[in-house]
Design an enzyme around this catalytic site. Structure first.
Site, PDB file in Angstrom:
ATOM      1  N   PRO A  13       0.814  -1.221   0.087  1.00 30.38           N
ATOM      2  CA  PRO A  13      -0.025  -0.101   0.039  1.00 30.38           C
ATOM      3  C   PRO A  13       0.857   1.414  -0.075  1.00 30.38           C
ATOM      4  CG  PRO A  13      -0.016  -1.116   2.325  1.00 30.38           C
ATOM      5  CD  PRO A  13       0.300  -2.085   0.990  1.00 30.38           C
ATOM      6  N   ASN A  14       0.383   2.402  -0.812  1.00 28.49           N
ATOM      7  CA  ASN A  14       0.691   3.577  -0.867  1.00 28.49           C
ATOM      8  C   ASN A  14       2.138   3.727  -1.617  1.00 28.49           C
ATOM      9  OD1 ASN A  14      -1.349   4.939   0.821  1.00 28.49           O
ATOM     10  ND2 ASN A  14      -0.378   3.769   2.411  1.00 28.49           N
ATOM     11  N   ARG A  21       5.123  11.962  -3.467  1.00 24.02           N
ATOM     12  CA  ARG A  21       5.112  12.537  -1.938  1.00 24.02           C
ATOM     13  C   ARG A  21       6.140  12.014  -1.052  1.00 24.02           C
ATOM     14  NH1 ARG A  21       0.502  11.111   1.065  1.00 24.02           N
ATOM     15  NH2 ARG A  21       1.715  12.381   2.726  1.00 24.02           N
ATOM     16  N   TYR A  26      11.483   8.906   0.588  1.00 22.44           N
ATOM     17  CA  TYR A  26      11.292   7.668  -0.309  1.00 22.44           C
ATOM     18  C   TYR A  26      12.063   8.083  -1.700  1.00 22.44           C
ATOM     19  CZ  TYR A  26       7.932   6.029   3.147  1.00 22.44           C
ATOM     20  OH  TYR A  26       7.729   5.524   4.309  1.00 22.44           O
ATOM     21  N   ASN A  77       8.295  -5.552  -0.835  1.00 19.20           N
ATOM     22  CA  ASN A  77       7.899  -4.486  -0.105  1.00 19.20           C
ATOM     23  C   ASN A  77       6.491  -4.288   0.205  1.00 19.20           C
ATOM     24  OD1 ASN A  77       7.900  -1.993   1.440  1.00 19.20           O
ATOM     25  ND2 ASN A  77       9.337  -0.934  -0.116  1.00 19.20           N
ATOM     26  N   ALA A  80       3.216  -0.883   4.714  1.00 24.76           N
ATOM     27  CA  ALA A  80       2.669  -1.079   6.224  1.00 24.76           C
ATOM     28  C   ALA A  80       2.415  -2.432   6.621  1.00 24.76           C
ATOM     29  CB  ALA A  80       1.753  -0.015   6.456  1.00 24.76           C
ATOM     30  N   HIS A  83       4.161  -4.597   8.975  1.00 21.44           N
ATOM     31  CA  HIS A  83       3.997  -4.436  10.223  1.00 21.44           C
ATOM     32  C   HIS A  83       2.744  -5.082  10.990  1.00 21.44           C
ATOM     33  CE1 HIS A  83       7.426  -1.907   9.289  1.00 21.44           C
ATOM     34  NE2 HIS A  83       6.722  -1.174   8.849  1.00 21.44           N
ATOM     35  N   ASP A  90       1.523 -15.571   6.108  1.00 26.76           N
ATOM     36  CA  ASP A  90       1.070 -17.103   6.092  1.00 26.76           C
ATOM     37  C   ASP A  90       1.095 -17.498   4.598  1.00 26.76           C
ATOM     38  OD1 ASP A  90       0.533 -17.558   8.725  1.00 26.76           O
ATOM     39  OD2 ASP A  90      -1.757 -17.253   8.533  1.00 26.76           O
ATOM     40  N   GLU A 101      12.793  -9.524   1.544  1.00 23.89           N
ATOM     41  CA  GLU A 101      11.866  -8.395   2.036  1.00 23.89           C
ATOM     42  C   GLU A 101      12.669  -7.128   1.953  1.00 23.89           C
ATOM     43  OE1 GLU A 101      11.724  -8.471   6.476  1.00 23.89           O
ATOM     44  OE2 GLU A 101      10.257  -6.741   6.431  1.00 23.89           O
ATOM     45  N   HIS A 103      13.074  -2.846   2.151  1.00 21.40           N
ATOM     46  CA  HIS A 103      12.380  -1.498   2.516  1.00 21.40           C
ATOM     47  C   HIS A 103      13.324  -0.401   1.959  1.00 21.40           C
ATOM     48  CE1 HIS A 103       9.284  -3.432   4.799  1.00 21.40           C
ATOM     49  NE2 HIS A 103      10.359  -4.142   5.447  1.00 21.40           N
ATOM     50  N   ILE A 104      12.547   0.608   1.635  1.00 21.01           N
ATOM     51  CA  ILE A 104      13.307   1.914   1.361  1.00 21.01           C
ATOM     52  C   ILE A 104      14.051   2.522   2.333  1.00 21.01           C
ATOM     53  CG2 ILE A 104      13.073   3.985   0.087  1.00 21.01           C
ATOM     54  CD1 ILE A 104      10.705   2.745  -1.468  1.00 21.01           C
ATOM     55  N   SER A 105      13.311   2.893   3.404  1.00 22.74           N
ATOM     56  CA  SER A 105      13.851   3.380   4.314  1.00 22.74           C
ATOM     57  C   SER A 105      14.341   2.352   5.370  1.00 22.74           C
ATOM     58  CB  SER A 105      12.780   4.349   5.113  1.00 22.74           C
ATOM     59  OG  SER A 105      11.770   3.453   5.688  1.00 22.74           O
ATOM     60  N   ARG A 110      12.990   4.512  12.542  1.00 22.54           N
ATOM     61  CA  ARG A 110      11.575   5.205  12.411  1.00 22.54           C
ATOM     62  C   ARG A 110      10.630   4.892  13.782  1.00 22.54           C
ATOM     63  NH1 ARG A 110       9.394   4.930   6.561  1.00 22.54           N
ATOM     64  NH2 ARG A 110       8.085   6.747   7.459  1.00 22.54           N
TER      65      ARG A 110
HETATM   66  O1  CA2 Z   1      10.786   2.127   4.064  1.00 21.65           O
HETATM   67  C1  CA2 Z   1       9.920   1.405   3.224  1.00 21.65           C
HETATM   68  O2  CA2 Z   1      10.074   0.654   2.120  1.00 21.65           O
HETATM   69  C2  CA2 Z   1       8.507   1.080   3.870  1.00 21.65           C
HETATM   70  O3  CA2 Z   1       8.125  -0.327   3.483  1.00 21.65           O
HETATM   71  C3  CA2 Z   1       7.770   1.926   3.386  1.00 21.65           C
HETATM   72  C4  CA2 Z   1       6.152   1.872   4.191  1.00 21.65           C
HETATM   73  C5  CA2 Z   1       6.346   1.886   5.364  1.00 21.65           C
HETATM   74  O4  CA2 Z   1       5.020   1.852   5.937  1.00 21.65           O
HETATM   75  C6  CA2 Z   1       7.275   0.975   6.092  1.00 21.65           C
HETATM   76  O5  CA2 Z   1       7.256   1.024   7.400  1.00 21.65           O
HETATM   77  C7  CA2 Z   1       8.505   1.121   5.480  1.00 21.65           C
HETATM   78  C8  CA2 Z   1       5.338   3.050   3.417  1.00 21.65           C
HETATM   79  C9  CA2 Z   1       5.034   3.292   2.201  1.00 21.65           C
HETATM   80  C10 CA2 Z   1       4.561   4.656   1.648  1.00 21.65           C
HETATM   81  O6  CA2 Z   1       5.253   4.832   0.554  1.00 21.65           O
HETATM   82  C11 CA2 Z   1       5.076   6.132   0.291  1.00 21.65           C
HETATM   83  C12 CA2 Z   1       5.431   6.552  -0.943  1.00 21.65           C
HETATM   84  C13 CA2 Z   1       5.790   7.893  -1.384  1.00 21.65           C
HETATM   85  C14 CA2 Z   1       4.670   8.684  -0.584  1.00 21.65           C
HETATM   86  C15 CA2 Z   1       4.094   8.455   0.234  1.00 21.65           C
HETATM   87  C16 CA2 Z   1       4.012   7.034   0.812  1.00 21.65           C
END
Ligand code: CA2
Length: 147
Positions: A13-14, A21, A26, A77, A80, A83, A90, A101, A103-105, A110
């Site tokens: 998601p997102n 954004r 990111y 990836n 959210a 978590h 599963d 797995e 993650h960008i960050s 965090r």
């Molecule tokens: O660091 C990552 O890749 C995350 O998986 C990104 C998730 C976050 O919930 C994880 O804790 C860490 C959030 C992705 C949201 O992506 C966006 C990208 C651009 C603008 C807004 C949200």
């Protein structure tokens, strides 16, 4: 490409908002950019990369089931859902190939609610904190692992 040889790249998601954004977290590259780099990295090793993104948990579960018949590896990836989702955990448990797995960050730097990963215990390898340029590196590493 024959059955079970692809790499399925799944974004949760997102992540469709990448580059649109929160560039300070990111980066400025879009999801289309990332998917393009990953297809190129796969092609360099003779593998198709099947790119998917969904904001819906059940759809991601269904794709992981599909990967059981089409993919040698999943790079995920889960956003959210990392978590929160026992359902994705599963489904990954039922996948017999390589799981990465990504993650960008670095979620550990965090908020505390990002410190738990339900994907981690299913994963062959984890990547976090290198930004979006880690995606094609991860695809290349998976290709080397698969041989
Ligand atoms: O660091 C990552 O890749 C995350 O998986 C990104 C998730 C976050 O919930 C994880 O804790 C860490 C959030 C992705 C949201 O992506 C966006 C990208 C651009 C603008 C807004 C949200």
């Amino acid at each position: 490409m024959s059955a079970k040889q692809k790499i399925m790249l799944i974004h949760g998601p997102n992540l469709n908002l990448l580059g649109k954004r929160e560039p300070e977290i990111y980066g400025a590259d879009t999801l289309a950019d990332v998917e393009g780099w990953c297809r190129e990295a796969g092609a360099d090793a003779g593998r198709d990369v099947d790119c998917r993104q969904s904001n819906h948990e059940g759809e991601i579960v269904t794709w992981i089931h599909e990967a059981r018949d089409t993919a040698a590896a999943i790079v995920i990836n889960a956003g959210a859902y990392t978590h929160t989702s026992i359902a994705i955990h599963d489904a990954l448990r039922a996948f017999e190939g390589v799981i990465v797995e990504l993650h960008i960050s670095n979620p550990h730097l965090r908020e505390s609610f990002r410190h738990v990963s339900h994907i981690g215990p299913t994963a062959t390898a984890q990547v976090a904190g290198f930004g979006v340029k880690a995606y094609p590196k991860a695809i290349s590493a998976v290709c080397r692992m698969l041989g």
